[in-house]
Every structure is written in C-alpha cells, then in structure tokens.
Design a protein around this motif. Sequence first.
Motif, PDB file in Angstrom:
ATOM      1  N   UNK A   1       0.882  -1.130  -0.160  1.00 39.68           N
ATOM      2  CA  UNK A   1      -0.081  -0.041   0.111  1.00 39.68           C
ATOM      3  C   UNK A   1       0.866   1.430  -0.058  1.00 39.68           C
ATOM      4  N   UNK A   2       0.734   2.227  -1.027  1.00 37.66           N
ATOM      5  CA  UNK A   2       1.382   3.308  -0.959  1.00 37.66           C
ATOM      6  C   UNK A   2       0.741   4.546  -1.137  1.00 37.66           C
ATOM      7  N   UNK A   3       0.906   5.566  -0.563  1.00 34.37           N
ATOM      8  CA  UNK A   3       0.171   6.827  -0.601  1.00 34.37           C
ATOM      9  C   UNK A   3       0.811   7.966  -0.860  1.00 34.37           C
TER      10      UNK A   3
ATOM     11  N   UNK B   1      -4.420   6.873  -2.307  1.00 36.32           N
ATOM     12  CA  UNK B   1      -3.637   5.433  -2.156  1.00 36.32           C
ATOM     13  C   UNK B   1      -3.756   4.510  -3.115  1.00 36.32           C
ATOM     14  N   UNK B   2      -2.587   3.626  -3.152  1.00 40.15           N
ATOM     15  CA  UNK B   2      -2.568   2.341  -4.080  1.00 40.15           C
ATOM     16  C   UNK B   2      -2.575   1.086  -3.268  1.00 40.15           C
ATOM     17  N   UNK B   3      -3.356   0.427  -3.638  1.00 39.99           N
ATOM     18  CA  UNK B   3      -3.226  -0.858  -3.115  1.00 39.99           C
ATOM     19  C   UNK B   3      -3.259  -1.840  -4.353  1.00 39.99           C
ATOM     20  N   UNK B   4      -1.771  -2.659  -4.055  1.00 40.51           N
ATOM     21  CA  UNK B   4      -1.798  -3.522  -5.446  1.00 40.51           C
ATOM     22  C   UNK B   4      -2.063  -2.983  -6.675  1.00 40.51           C
TER      23      UNK B   4
ATOM     24  N   UNK C   1      -6.321   2.000  -7.314  1.00 40.06           N
ATOM     25  CA  UNK C   1      -6.911   3.093  -6.421  1.00 40.06           C
ATOM     26  C   UNK C   1      -7.329   2.279  -5.481  1.00 40.06           C
ATOM     27  N   UNK C   2      -7.118   2.637  -4.115  1.00 40.52           N
ATOM     28  CA  UNK C   2      -8.095   2.327  -2.866  1.00 40.52           C
ATOM     29  C   UNK C   2      -8.515   3.260  -2.077  1.00 40.52           C
ATOM     30  N   UNK C   3      -8.289   4.636  -2.290  1.00 36.47           N
ATOM     31  CA  UNK C   3      -8.612   5.592  -1.402  1.00 36.47           C
ATOM     32  C   UNK C   3      -8.135   7.019  -1.899  1.00 36.47           C
ATOM     33  N   UNK C   4      -8.961   7.953  -1.785  1.00 42.05           N
ATOM     34  CA  UNK C   4      -8.607   9.555  -2.033  1.00 42.05           C
ATOM     35  C   UNK C   4      -9.541  10.099  -1.198  1.00 42.05           C
TER      36      UNK C   4
END
Length: 305
Positions: free
Chosen positions: A27-29, A127-130, A133-136
């Motif tokens: 996970x990266x943000x 945020x990126x998961x795999x 996009x997993x969140x903003x």
Amino acid sequence: MGTLVPVLLCWTLLLGSTAPQDNQGRSYSLTFRYTGLSRPTEGSPRFQATAHLNDQPFFHYDSKGRKAEPLGPWSQVEGMEDWKKESQLQEAREEIFMVTLNDIIDYYKDRGEDAGSHTFQGMFGCELQNNTLSGAFWRYGYDGQDFIEFNKELPAWVPLDPAAVNTKQKWEAEAVYPQRAKAYLEEECPSMLRRYLKHGGSLLDRKDPPLVLFTSHVNPEKTILKCLVYAFYPEEITLSWTRGSEAQEWDSLGDVLPSGDGTYQTLAMAEVPTQHTVPYLCHVEHSSLAQPLTVALNKAKKPQG
C-alpha cells in the motif's frame, strides 16, 4: 475569490502519466499538506506546503524561500521532479491559497467577528493497493475546524462551515469543476504516485535495522533504565525488557518519532530498586531483523539484519 483546484489540476496534467510499477501486495500513499497563516509570527512563512509518500516527507516549499526542494534521502533520487517548475507552480498555488484564506476572513469580518490571526489548511491525496486506487480525499480546515471537503461520489464540494457555502458556490460556478476534481483524485493523483514510485519506491520498501542503547542512571534508592532505539525504518517496532528470565513492564514507553533523516526513534524507561543485581535486558522486534534483538544494560549493539 480565486480557486485552488485549477492550479492543482494543471500541475498534475503537466507531469503526465507513466506506466504502472509492480508493487503487488503493498500500500502506497501520496499526500499534500498546505498551511496558510494570516498573521505569521516573525520568522515564520505565511504559506508552506509539504508532500508525503507514505509517512516520508519528500519535498517542501514555503513563502520565504519560494523554492520547492526534496527532503532527506529524496534529494538523492534522480528524475523525481523538475524542481524549478515545481517551485513556480507552488508559488502560484500559494497566491491562490492565500486569496481563499483572506476571503474567509472577510466573510466573518463582515459579520462582526475578530479579524485576528487565522489559519487555513488543506490536505488531499490518494492511495494505491496492489497498484489499484484504494482511497482518495480532498479537504480543508479553517482555524482547526473542518471547512469544506470534496465528495467524489456526488461529485461535489460539501460545505462544513457557514463561510464554505460561498466557497462552494464560487468553485462550482465553473461547470466542469467537480468533474475535474473527481478526475484528479481518481486518475491524476494515482498517476503521479506511480511516477514517484517508479523513481523512488525503493526508499519506501527499504528496511533499516534499529540501533539500541540500553543505559542506566543510578541513585541511592532507584535506578532509571533507558532503552533508546533509533535509526530504524519502517516505524512499527516493539520494545520489551526482562530482569533475568522474567518479563517486565515499562513505566514509560515513548512515541515513535521521526529522526529527521527518514528514520525513526523511540525511548522506553523504567525505575527499579538500585540494590537489584540480576541482569536487565532490552528486547527489540522489528521487520528488518531476522530475530528479536537483545541488548544488555550499559552496552550498545548494532544488529545484523
């Protein structure tokens, strides 16, 4: 009243997109934080901006230096950003941000409220998961209270303060504005994050093992034990200690704090009777270590990762 978003969108469009990096399972943000002060104290900038990759601040800009500069280890990463262009864009962003702050102050001044020192803050990111996009998020605060936030599902700006109703009306007077803000969060921000990871992702994936110093301060009645752990990354860490073979509890376990060089540090303390002669040991567990690190009192030890 100027709008902040068109400048932000223009900035990301200039950066362009890149091919995704393979970061499966991680996970990266990417987060941007702005602060504007109506009456800064002497020596303080009226505006400053800091960008973070995960928990790491990687560049900073303020109204005194008017220069966007990489921080810490990020200054060694080639191709991360065109810093001259970034400085120009941050300067334009500063001007618009401060116009917004002044408009809010004027709104409350017209209603008889004190026009003293006020603070306007903004934060947005994704945020990126795999690699997906997993969140903003995108929101602002005024004097420590929620002011306005963007709901990308509507899409629309949602006022959280009386003055924000005017802000919403002015921002959304541009018909394409909500759609562009939504595109920024769902497309431009993830694209930028992938670009940064391509150049500097190894700094976020690294594991720096902790250094440990277990010391004591002795007086006639009690001994104060201090276990200082520092120079480690990532920040998750566990400290424990034993007297002989018996597990003990710390009297004080400090927060994990940034060291200023991209690593972290923490301190744990305990008080014990001075007459105790059984050996004390400080134990540290961290993802960089193949097994827990054990350090005897009054000895410093550098672990083997």
